[in-house]
Design a protein around this motif. Structure first.
Motif, PDB file in Angstrom:
ATOM      1  N   PHE A 220       7.160   9.985 -23.411  1.00 42.28           N
ATOM      2  CA  PHE A 220       6.187   9.172 -22.694  1.00 42.28           C
ATOM      3  C   PHE A 220       6.155   9.477 -21.191  1.00 42.28           C
ATOM      4  O   PHE A 220       5.091   9.628 -20.594  1.00 42.28           O
ATOM      5  CB  PHE A 220       6.547   7.698 -22.968  1.00 42.28           C
ATOM      6  N   ASN A 221       7.337   9.580 -20.588  1.00 42.89           N
ATOM      7  CA  ASN A 221       7.394   9.741 -19.134  1.00 42.89           C
ATOM      8  C   ASN A 221       6.742  11.012 -18.624  1.00 42.89           C
ATOM      9  O   ASN A 221       6.321  11.081 -17.473  1.00 42.89           O
ATOM     10  CB  ASN A 221       8.846   9.650 -18.646  1.00 42.89           C
ATOM     11  N   ASN A 222       6.632  12.020 -19.484  1.00 45.64           N
ATOM     12  CA  ASN A 222       5.970  13.260 -19.063  1.00 45.64           C
ATOM     13  C   ASN A 222       4.473  13.057 -18.857  1.00 45.64           C
ATOM     14  O   ASN A 222       3.812  13.875 -18.235  1.00 45.64           O
ATOM     15  CB  ASN A 222       6.143  14.356 -20.116  1.00 45.64           C
ATOM     16  N   TYR A 223       3.946  12.001 -19.437  1.00 41.82           N
ATOM     17  CA  TYR A 223       2.489  11.804 -19.384  1.00 41.82           C
ATOM     18  C   TYR A 223       2.085  10.649 -18.482  1.00 41.82           C
ATOM     19  O   TYR A 223       0.935  10.461 -18.166  1.00 41.82           O
ATOM     20  CB  TYR A 223       1.952  11.538 -20.807  1.00 41.82           C
ATOM     21  N   TYR A 224       3.104   9.879 -18.091  1.00 40.21           N
ATOM     22  CA  TYR A 224       2.867   8.597 -17.447  1.00 40.21           C
ATOM     23  C   TYR A 224       2.902   8.707 -15.928  1.00 40.21           C
ATOM     24  O   TYR A 224       3.811   9.336 -15.386  1.00 40.21           O
ATOM     25  CB  TYR A 224       3.958   7.656 -17.960  1.00 40.21           C
ATOM     26  N   LYS A 225       1.919   8.096 -15.272  1.00 43.53           N
ATOM     27  CA  LYS A 225       1.954   8.076 -13.800  1.00 43.53           C
ATOM     28  C   LYS A 225       1.547   6.691 -13.315  1.00 43.53           C
ATOM     29  O   LYS A 225       0.627   6.091 -13.864  1.00 43.53           O
ATOM     30  CB  LYS A 225       1.002   9.152 -13.253  1.00 43.53           C
ATOM     31  N   ILE A 226       2.259   6.240 -12.280  1.00 46.39           N
ATOM     32  CA  ILE A 226       1.944   4.916 -11.744  1.00 46.39           C
ATOM     33  C   ILE A 226       1.336   5.100 -10.345  1.00 46.39           C
ATOM     34  O   ILE A 226       1.800   5.925  -9.572  1.00 46.39           O
ATOM     35  CB  ILE A 226       3.218   4.040 -11.771  1.00 46.39           C
ATOM     36  N   PHE A 227       0.273   4.366 -10.082  1.00 41.80           N
ATOM     37  CA  PHE A 227      -0.425   4.486  -8.789  1.00 41.80           C
ATOM     38  C   PHE A 227      -0.434   3.138  -8.077  1.00 41.80           C
ATOM     39  O   PHE A 227      -0.772   2.132  -8.701  1.00 41.80           O
ATOM     40  CB  PHE A 227      -1.898   4.856  -8.995  1.00 41.80           C
ATOM     41  N   ASN A 228      -0.095   3.146  -6.772  1.00 45.63           N
ATOM     42  CA  ASN A 228      -0.315   1.912  -6.016  1.00 45.63           C
ATOM     43  C   ASN A 228      -1.641   2.040  -5.255  1.00 45.63           C
ATOM     44  O   ASN A 228      -2.317   3.064  -5.371  1.00 45.63           O
ATOM     45  CB  ASN A 228       0.869   1.611  -5.091  1.00 45.63           C
ATOM     46  N   ALA A 229      -1.967   1.004  -4.504  1.00 38.10           N
ATOM     47  CA  ALA A 229      -3.285   0.976  -3.855  1.00 38.10           C
ATOM     48  C   ALA A 229      -3.489   2.190  -2.960  1.00 38.10           C
ATOM     49  O   ALA A 229      -4.557   2.821  -2.974  1.00 38.10           O
ATOM     50  CB  ALA A 229      -3.417  -0.308  -3.048  1.00 38.10           C
ATOM     51  N   ASP A 230      -2.429   2.582  -2.204  1.00 34.77           N
ATOM     52  CA  ASP A 230      -2.567   3.723  -1.298  1.00 34.77           C
ATOM     53  C   ASP A 230      -2.774   5.014  -2.059  1.00 34.77           C
ATOM     54  O   ASP A 230      -3.610   5.840  -1.703  1.00 34.77           O
ATOM     55  CB  ASP A 230      -1.309   3.839  -0.407  1.00 34.77           C
ATOM     56  N   GLU A 231      -1.962   5.153  -3.115  1.00 30.46           N
ATOM     57  CA  GLU A 231      -2.085   6.395  -3.897  1.00 30.46           C
ATOM     58  C   GLU A 231      -3.464   6.525  -4.538  1.00 30.46           C
ATOM     59  O   GLU A 231      -4.000   7.611  -4.679  1.00 30.46           O
ATOM     60  CB  GLU A 231      -0.989   6.449  -4.966  1.00 30.46           C
ATOM     61  N   LEU A 232      -4.013   5.372  -4.908  1.00 29.35           N
ATOM     62  CA  LEU A 232      -5.349   5.407  -5.496  1.00 29.35           C
ATOM     63  C   LEU A 232      -6.403   5.660  -4.411  1.00 29.35           C
ATOM     64  O   LEU A 232      -7.428   6.279  -4.651  1.00 29.35           O
ATOM     65  CB  LEU A 232      -5.658   4.077  -6.177  1.00 29.35           C
ATOM     66  N   GLY A 233      -6.091   5.147  -3.233  1.00 25.34           N
ATOM     67  CA  GLY A 233      -7.053   5.258  -2.143  1.00 25.34           C
ATOM     68  C   GLY A 233      -8.213   4.293  -2.292  1.00 25.34           C
ATOM     69  O   GLY A 233      -9.361   4.634  -2.026  1.00 25.34           O
ATOM     70  N   VAL A 234      -7.913   3.085  -2.737  1.00 28.84           N
ATOM     71  CA  VAL A 234      -8.990   2.107  -2.918  1.00 28.84           C
ATOM     72  C   VAL A 234      -9.374   1.469  -1.589  1.00 28.84           C
ATOM     73  O   VAL A 234      -8.575   1.429  -0.651  1.00 28.84           O
ATOM     74  CB  VAL A 234      -8.567   0.962  -3.879  1.00 28.84           C
ATOM     75  N   ASP A 235     -10.553   0.995  -1.521  1.00 28.29           N
ATOM     76  CA  ASP A 235     -11.011   0.221  -0.377  1.00 28.29           C
ATOM     77  C   ASP A 235     -10.458  -1.183  -0.561  1.00 28.29           C
ATOM     78  O   ASP A 235     -10.856  -1.905  -1.472  1.00 28.29           O
ATOM     79  CB  ASP A 235     -12.543   0.208  -0.377  1.00 28.29           C
ATOM     80  N   LYS A 236      -9.502  -1.559   0.332  1.00 25.00           N
ATOM     81  CA  LYS A 236      -8.749  -2.787   0.099  1.00 25.00           C
ATOM     82  C   LYS A 236      -9.606  -4.051   0.170  1.00 25.00           C
ATOM     83  O   LYS A 236      -9.178  -5.116  -0.251  1.00 25.00           O
ATOM     84  CB  LYS A 236      -7.550  -2.856   1.051  1.00 25.00           C
ATOM     85  N   THR A 237     -10.803  -3.916   0.693  1.00 25.16           N
ATOM     86  CA  THR A 237     -11.650  -5.108   0.750  1.00 25.16           C
ATOM     87  C   THR A 237     -12.367  -5.341  -0.576  1.00 25.16           C
ATOM     88  O   THR A 237     -12.991  -6.369  -0.796  1.00 25.16           O
ATOM     89  CB  THR A 237     -12.722  -4.976   1.849  1.00 25.16           C
ATOM     90  N   LEU A 238     -12.283  -4.332  -1.448  1.00 22.25           N
ATOM     91  CA  LEU A 238     -13.025  -4.450  -2.704  1.00 22.25           C
ATOM     92  C   LEU A 238     -12.135  -4.798  -3.888  1.00 22.25           C
ATOM     93  O   LEU A 238     -12.608  -4.918  -5.016  1.00 22.25           O
ATOM     94  CB  LEU A 238     -13.780  -3.139  -3.002  1.00 22.25           C
ATOM     95  N   VAL A 239     -10.801  -4.909  -3.655  1.00 21.28           N
ATOM     96  CA  VAL A 239      -9.893  -5.176  -4.774  1.00 21.28           C
ATOM     97  C   VAL A 239      -9.112  -6.462  -4.538  1.00 21.28           C
ATOM     98  O   VAL A 239      -9.148  -7.030  -3.452  1.00 21.28           O
ATOM     99  CB  VAL A 239      -8.909  -3.993  -5.006  1.00 21.28           C
ATOM    100  N   GLY A 240      -8.375  -6.879  -5.565  1.00 21.56           N
ATOM    101  CA  GLY A 240      -7.544  -8.076  -5.445  1.00 21.56           C
ATOM    102  C   GLY A 240      -8.387  -9.284  -5.082  1.00 21.56           C
ATOM    103  O   GLY A 240      -9.596  -9.318  -5.337  1.00 21.56           O
ATOM    104  N   LEU A 241      -7.756 -10.239  -4.422  1.00 19.12           N
ATOM    105  CA  LEU A 241      -8.475 -11.459  -4.054  1.00 19.12           C
ATOM    106  C   LEU A 241      -9.683 -11.206  -3.158  1.00 19.12           C
ATOM    107  O   LEU A 241     -10.770 -11.707  -3.419  1.00 19.12           O
ATOM    108  CB  LEU A 241      -7.523 -12.463  -3.411  1.00 19.12           C
ATOM    109  N   PRO A 242      -9.482 -10.358  -2.089  1.00 20.07           N
ATOM    110  CA  PRO A 242     -10.633 -10.150  -1.197  1.00 20.07           C
ATOM    111  C   PRO A 242     -11.852  -9.579  -1.916  1.00 20.07           C
ATOM    112  O   PRO A 242     -12.984  -9.875  -1.548  1.00 20.07           O
ATOM    113  CB  PRO A 242     -10.108  -9.149  -0.163  1.00 20.07           C
ATOM    114  N   GLY A 243     -11.602  -8.791  -2.949  1.00 19.95           N
ATOM    115  CA  GLY A 243     -12.727  -8.157  -3.653  1.00 19.95           C
ATOM    116  C   GLY A 243     -13.248  -8.985  -4.801  1.00 19.95           C
ATOM    117  O   GLY A 243     -13.990  -8.491  -5.635  1.00 19.95           O
TER     118      GLY A 243
END
Ligand SMILES: Cc1cc2nc3c(=O)[nH]c(=O)nc-3n(C[C@H](O)[C@H](O)[C@H](O)COP(=O)(O)OP(=O)(O)OC[C@H]3O[C@@H](n4cnc5c(N)ncnc54)[C@H](O)[C@@H]3O)c2cc1C
Ligand code: SF4
Lengths: 291, 624
Positions: A220-243
């Motif tokens: 499994f670990n060979n295929y699995y990747k975890i991304f945080n907000a920075d790694e994804l490069g999301v616009d922080k105003t559009l996600v979570g509570l603010p979004g």
């Protein structure tokens, strides 16, 4: 001619017997309840697997959730033999409504290998979701949205998909609508979706990929990747509570039904008691006959 | 729709079909095996002892050559080291040690359970088959075969039709392939046996102690005499790892002459005191629940008892098996065998104190099943091919059955290899004609030592058998046996008797050997005159046929796979009695079928339109 398929899934409370736990006030005790791949997500993974068996599709799966959501990815990989698994996890994403979630998923799907031709999602989640995440993600991606799909086939040459959709209209019988659309599409899969493999070669590749999936899950670990907000490069105003423009104004518990029924416990090993049940069933059946 | 094309199709995933797949894959030839059951193995049933043989003349391919890792890895049950024939009459029993006959020309003979074993065979065969684009497709029932320019087109109930160059038909005794292409007529009752069998649970170490065998050994016991209820055939009991296979195999025509419910032949066997003692085990007895208690309380008790008994059963079974104990110790919960024993006592105490459970003696039956067996001597196909189809194993009516010699599995495996060799040769030359492939296969089959065994009695084998019977008093042997068998009681004449037997030939000899005298009268006399008295400490509670059927695992098909052709025929009226699953009944002089409990045995196929159920449907055995 390749086909890239994405699946978005969700880790959900396991509502099967023995795994679910409620608080005294009747709300779900999330801490005590075990989690699992949502049943609708499982159907989405199956639909993706169908594309693998039939068209040799490459499959990427994404989910937004806490780190323990890797369990759902693992289960979905076992069903679909996916070659890529992504978890979008960040404290920032907490409190997201469907629109906030859709934004993370949109960006996540953009991170998947190759350009997606089809993205599958379950038709809703079983823990209080409203079935909007899918359509909203589709809209954000700019993909054609096909809802309640019960079966589909792809023409790799013309890059079009034909799908059957279950259309339920209140007050009239369900109808099956057949649609054709150019790729890419976003599909929310109907729970009645069943894959059928009608040729020897399909059955053989079904077995081959099923075996492969078992092997993949082991690594499994060979295929699995975890991304945080920075790694994804999301616009922080559009996600979570603010979004999340949705304001939960009030949550009402579904009132307890006022109807009562008196149940009688019957000992199934006692023929006499069973006889009584049969008698009652007969009565009921007779009452149903229109004279 | 594009017509898919493959080199070879094997129809039927019993041990014979799987052997063909394995051999073809070894030879680098692509083949697709189609099996009706949901999983390979789930539709197969045998006695069964699987032999590996070393014939003095000619060559066979044994299971341990085809699957090189068989002895190390295969899930066979026990290597049989004791082979005893018991003659019974009421509480008298006379036994004859036939271990030498069992060992005759054998590398080994091991007890097997088909579901498990065929699933292992499949696993081995598939690994090599997949590499060359072949494989096994379970859940598919072949319904017709047609030809187009020499190529066979196969139609199934489940898949799009496809084309192959050659077919190996391994679809068993009730071969639909043979019938649909008219390669042979249906076997008739004089050519068949009916086999019925139950699986009895018994902890591993109890088996070893009771049957006097070590952990890798096993015993086989055969029965004749009054337990036949005057039919020609007998009973068998084979030890598996932690179960017993207990069954009855009778000449079908003898059952037709004197119809009897097949399960009655098992029941009488279980009631025989010798067998009762063999199958005996400790069973928990629940106390009647006090009906005056509130219903919820009654239910609570019922669930509580059931759960505790289940725990006890599982724990006891593990505690009486070395591997079971080892895994309990490995789990970390128990340190020593003593602590395991202690835990078992605690559970037993709980059962007694909490729920008043007591312990008694009975036997535990888990699976019932039945199937026809082709009597190779009388029904082996003389032309085991048709166009580009080769028939193997039971489908070709092949098996060596003489007295205590019961061999179908090893014959089918060897046939499968021969058919695979013939097909491989045809693939190389691209010639699948009857004259090139069929005739060649026929020749390979003719060279099989097993084929010779189906044509004549092996005199050395007969001699061993006669030696074992040397103590049988002369006057017990009836006049019908004539001089030959009388001579057997004399050491000097035994050799001559055997020679004489061979001169007489099978046709004349068989009615003498396979007679009421051999299976019923002589054994009864033997038991009565020379036998020891046996007694049993309990009388076994035998499940009704309805209970037996209710325990089986079916995937019901609303569509009946059997249609009665003439509901008023005399034959069908006998089938009401002879169907081992009690699917038939007579209503107002007409025989009607309820197909749901059918175990696909084939007994009723003579006068019905008979098909196997569609893919994945019908009976699925757990043991087989
Ligand atoms: C009670 C009993 C005791 C026996 N004892 C012994 C013994 O001790 N030793 C011994 O060597 N032999 C014994 N035999 C005989 C032995 O079991 C058989 O000879 C052997 O199992 C036959 O194997 P097979 O592969 O030819 O056929 P089967 O095992 O019958 O396999 C046929 C397969 O074909 C499949 N099939 C049928 N029709 C179709 C179709 N149209 N499409 C797709 N699939 C299909 C079936 O589902 C089945 O799996 C015994 C038999 C019985 C019944
Ligand atoms: S219905 Fe026919 S095939 Fe089925 S169990 Fe009865 S006799 Fe056997």
């Amino acid at each position: 001619m390749s086909l890239n398929v994405g699946v978005i899934i969700k880790l959900e409370p396991d509502f099967s017997e023995g795994n679910v736990s409620y608080n005294p006030d009747g709300t779900l005790n999330r801490a005590e309840t075990k989690n699992t791949l949502g049943p609708h997500s499982a159907v989405a993974a199956q639909a993706a697997f169908y594309a693998k068996v039939m068209y040799g599709a490459k499959i990427s799966i994404g989910t937004m959730g806490p780190p323990i959501a890797d369990l759902a990815l693992k289960q979905a990989q076992e069903i679909s033999d996916a070659e890529e698994l992504q978890l979008y996890s960040d404290k920032l994403f907490a409190g997201a409504d469907t629109l906030g979630t859709a934004e993370v998923l949109r960006v996540g799907i953009g991170k998947m290998q190759g350009e997606m031709d089809i993205v599958f999602a379950g038709h809703r989640a079983s823990d209080g979701e409203t079935g909007q995440t899918g359509p909203q993600t589709a809209w954000k991606l700019g993909f054609t949205f096909l809802g309640n799909v019960t079966s589909y086939s792809v023409d790799l040459e013309t890059r079009t998909i034909r799908a059957k959709r279950l259309v339920s209209l209140q007050g009239s019988p369900d109808i099956i609508e057949e649609v054709e659309a150019p790729l890419p599409v976003f599909i929310s899969i109907d729970p009645t979706f069943k894959s059928s493999y009608n040729t020897i070669s399909q059955r053989l590749s079904f077995q081959k990929y099923q075996k492969e999936a078992k092997e993949r899950v082991k690594n499994f670990n060979n295929y699995y990747k975890i991304f945080n907000a920075d790694e994804l490069g999301v616009d922080k105003t559009l996600v979570g509570l603010p979004g999340s423009p949705t304001i939960v104004y009030k949550v009402e518990r579904v009132p307890k039904s006022t109807a009562t029924r008196s149940a009688e416990v019957v000992d199934g090993s006692d023929p006499k008691q069973l006889q009584k049940v049969v008698g009652k069933m007969k009565e009921a059946l007779e009452a149903m006959v229109i004279k | 729709m594009i017509l898919e094309k493959y080199d070879v199709a094997i129809i039927g995933g019993g041990s014979a079909g799987l052997a063909a797949l394995r051999q073809l894959s070894k030879l680098g030839k692509q083949a697709i095996l189609l099996e009706a059951g949901t999983k390979v193995g789930s539709k197969n049933i045998s006695g069964g002892i699987l032999y590996s043989k070393k014939p003095k003349k000619g060559q066979v391919t044994n299971v341990d050559e085809l699957y090189e890792n068989f002895l190390e890895d295969a899930p066979f049950e026990r290597k049989i080291t004791k082979y005893i024939l018991h003659s019974t009459s009421k509480d008298k029993e006379y036994s004859m040690d036939l271990t030498e006959a069992h060992d005759y020309q054998a590398n080994f003979g091991c007890s097997v359970l088909m579901t498990k074993l065929n699933s292992w065979f499949a696993h081995q065969a598939v690994e090599s088959a997949e590499k060359i684009g072949g494989g096994i497709i379970p859940g598919v029932h072949v319904k017709s075969i047609t030809w187009n320019e020499g190529k066979a087109i196969i139609q199934t109930d489940e898949l799009d039709e496809f084309e192959v160059k050659a077919i190996i038909a391994a679809d068993g005794v009730n071969s639909e392939v043979a019938e649909m292409v008219e390669a042979r007529s249906k076997f008739n009752p004089t050519q068949l046996y009916q086999g019925v069998k139950v699986i009895v649970k018994l902890p591993e170490e109890i088996i070893e102690e009771r049957f006097g065998v070590s952990s890798d050994e096993g015993a086989a016991h055969l029965f004749a005499g009054d337990i036949t209820l005057n039919h020609i055939g007998g009973g068998f009991l084979y030890t598996n790892r932690d179960t017993l296979s207990l069954g009855a195999v009778y000449h079908y025509d003898s059952l037709i002459r004197n119809p009897i419910e097949p399960y009655a032949l098992i029941d009488v066997l279980i009631k025989n005191p010798l067998v009762s003692e063999f199958v005996r085990d400790v069973i928990p007895i629940k106390k009647e629940i006090d009906k005056s208690l509130p219903q919820e309380e009654q239910l609570r008790i019922r669930f509580g008892v059931a759960k505790l008994i289940k725990t006890w059963k599982e724990f006891r079974e593990s505690s009486l098996s070395p591997s079971g104990r080892q895994s309990l110790i490995n789990s970390g919960k128990y340190k020593t065998n003593e602590s395991i024993q202690e835990r078992l006592s605690i559970i037993e105490k709980q059962m007694a104190e909490k729920f008043d459970v007591t312990f008694g003696t009975d036997y535990v039956e888990t699976e019932y099943g039945a199937k026809l067996v082709p009597d190779g001597k009388r029904c082996k196909m003389e032309k085991p091919f048709f166009k580009n189809i080769l028939f193997v194993g039971d489908a070709a009516g092949r098996g060596v059955f003489v007295g205590p010699r019961i061999e179908g599995l090893n014959v089918g495996i060897d046939d499968g290899v021969r058919a695979a060799n013939a097909v491989a040769r045809s693939l190389d030359k691209n010639d699948f004609s009857e004259s090139f492939m069929g005739e060649y296969y026929s020749q390979l089959i003719e060279e099989s030592p097993y084929t010779l065994d189906m044509k004549q009695i092996d005199k050395d084998y007969l001699k061993i058998f006669l030696d074992a019977a040397k103590d049988v008093p002369k006057d017990i042997i009836g006049s019908r046996y004539g001089p030959i068998l009388k001579m057997m009681s004399s050491g000097t004449f035994r050799g001559i008797a055997v020679k004489f037997a061979n001169i007489l030939g099978y046709d004349k000899l068989l009615p003498m050997i396979e007679s009421e005298n051999t299976y019923v009268k002589v054994p009864i006399q033997l038991a009565e005159r020379l036998g020891a008295t046996v007694s049993s400490t309990y009388s076994p509670t035998i499940p009704s046929i309805a209970d037996r059927i209710a325990k089986l695992n079916y995937n019901d098909d609303h569509h009946s796979h059997i249609k009665v052709l003439n509901s008023e025929s005399e034959f069908m009226k006998k089938i009401v009695t002879l169907c081992p699953a009690k699917c038939y009944s007579e209503e107002g002089g007409k025989v009607v079928i309820q197909h749901e409990g059918c175990v696909d045995c084939g007994t009723c196929s003579q006068e019905t339109e008979w098909k196997h159920p569609r893919g994945e449907k019908g009976i699925h055995y757990q043991y087989g």
